[in-house]
Design an enzyme around this catalytic site. Structure first.
Site, PDB file in Angstrom:
ATOM      1  N   ALA A  21     -37.645  55.283 -29.912  1.00  0.00           N
ATOM      2  CA  ALA A  21     -36.686  56.203 -30.543  1.00  0.00           C
ATOM      3  C   ALA A  21     -36.866  57.602 -29.978  1.00  0.00           C
ATOM      4  CB  ALA A  21     -36.883  56.231 -32.050  1.00  0.00           C
ATOM      5  N   LYS A  75     -46.240  58.667 -30.518  1.00  0.00           N
ATOM      6  CA  LYS A  75     -45.294  59.765 -30.726  1.00  0.00           C
ATOM      7  C   LYS A  75     -45.685  60.939 -29.842  1.00  0.00           C
ATOM      8  CE  LYS A  75     -43.046  62.470 -34.380  1.00  0.00           C
ATOM      9  NZ  LYS A  75     -42.904  62.647 -35.852  1.00  0.00           N
ATOM     10  N   ASP A 134     -41.041  67.362 -47.312  1.00  0.00           N
ATOM     11  CA  ASP A 134     -39.830  66.963 -46.579  1.00  0.00           C
ATOM     12  C   ASP A 134     -39.474  65.507 -46.879  1.00  0.00           C
ATOM     13  OD1 ASP A 134     -37.663  67.506 -44.932  1.00  0.00           O
ATOM     14  OD2 ASP A 134     -38.701  66.887 -43.106  1.00  0.00           O
TER      15      ASP A 134
END
Length: 381
Positions: A37, A59, A152
């Site tokens: 992604a 990541k 968040d």
């Protein structure tokens, strides 16, 4: 923008990431297999850790952001915070490092979807929402026990595995209450406007009840397909979270049980003290709610057609600097006017009814007295 894309492409080429898949690329002790992604902060790749025979998610921070010290610290904080939190409902982080000058970390590879993706197919049932709410609250409770706030919470940051296990992700905005490193110091507001709490939107002091509000806003959307508040700008949305009354959930979807709607609306109370006191109270409430809904077939086997929500436009995490912030009222002013004519008419009607009742009572008393006197006269004769 084009230059940034070239920089990222050159960085990926330096790391050999563009060859991931057809050709083995190794970074530290991970074999990079394929891109998974691409997000605003960077990209995620599927990696393989040979020593433990497992796939992981790698990541990488976008090269164009590596010069920003604050963003790099936030990226590192995400890895450190998640690695420090061991809980089934929080994504696990295994390793943190640098590759080609770019920070990266290895984390648990989740086979599933985010709730933002799940809801594009169909809205959640009340029972599904109760289950996911409970799991998320348990994960947030584990973070709060270590004095950590997520700040968040939103559909995109809640993953659901194929087995229905919720995983909280993206701890880049997490705050340690006892060790704030100044990443959000001053008058800077951090969060996602669509799901931000009133106190967080104003840059005020926050505690676990701020994450509760965001949790309520998240599931308001997942149940209705509508954002709690919408606006043309991020600031406009945040002002509505602060001042505007929440549209009742059952007006958006009337098949939701009142108990579920009341739970969401309590989580989204404007004042923190009107929400749940702590996660213990919230979890106990959600356990009872889930048990109650599981006994109701309509909660889990809803056959009515449900609208598929349009994908909301979610502004990413924002940094809004206000040099001279003015505290905003938590409640809209209440305007009192004169009594209406209908109210006055009701009062007058009640008065005359009481007067008529009193007159009838007096009349009956004298009539009864007269009848007794007549009977007395007849008996004397």
């Amino acid at each position: 923008m084009a230059d940034e894309k070239i920089q990222v492409a050159q960085s990926d080429a330096k790391l050999g990431l563009e060859n991931a898949g057809p050709k083995a690329v190794t970074i530290d002790h991970y074999e990079v297999r394929r891109k998974l992604a691409k997000g605003g902060m960077g990209a995620i790749y599927v990696g393989y850790e040979k020593a433990l025979d497992r796939e992981v998610a790698l990541k990488f921070l976008d090269l164009s952001l590596c010069h920003d010290k604050c963003i790099v610290e936030r990226f590192d904080l995400e890895a450190k915070a998640a690695a420090d939190l061991k809980h089934p409902n929080i994504v696990s982080v295994y390793f943190r490092g640098r590759a080609g000058g770019r920070p990266y970390f290895a984390m648990e590879l989740i086979e599933g979807q985010s709730l933002a993706e799940v809801v594009q197919d169909d809205l959640l049932t009340a029972l599904e929402a109760a289950d996911y709410l409970l799991q998320t609250a348990q994960g947030l409770q584990a973070a709060w026990r270590k004095k950590r706030l997520h700040r968040d919470i939103k559909p995109a940051n809640l993953m659901v595995t194929k087995d229905g296990l919720v995983k909280i992700t993206d701890f880049g905005l997490m705050k340690a209450l006892d060790a704030d490193k100044g990443l959000t110091s001053g008058n800077i507001v951090v969060g996602t406007p669509n799901f931000i709490s009133p106190e967080q939107a104003q840059g005020n002091k926050v505690d676990c009840r701020s994450d509760m509000y965001s949790l309520g806003a998240t599931f308001y959307y997942l149940l209705t397909g509508s954002l709690p508040f919408e606006g043309e700008t991020a600031m406009g949305v945040m002002v509505k979270h602060i001042n505007q009354a929440l549209p009742p959930l059952r007006l958006k979807r009337d098949d939701i049980p009142p108990a579920m709607a009341n739970t969401i609306e309590r989580l989204m109370a404007k004042r923190p003290e009107e929400r749940f006191l702590n996660y213990e109270e919230l979890i106990e409430h959600l356990q009872a709610l889930k048990k109650k809904l599981s006994k109701s077939p309509s909660s889990s086997n809803d056959t009515t057609a449900q609208p598929i929500p349009a994908k909301p436009t979610e502004p990413g995490p924002v940094l809004v600097v206000e040099p001279t912030p003015t505290p905003l009222s938590m409640e809209a002013p209440v305007i009192k006017g004169p009594a209406s004519s209908s109210t006055l008419g009701t009062v007058v009607s009640i008065f005359f009814l009481l007067l008529l009742t009193a007159a009838i009572s007096v009349g009956l008393f004298f009539l009864h007295k007269q009848q007794k006197e007549e009977q007395l006269v007849l008996s004397l004769k």
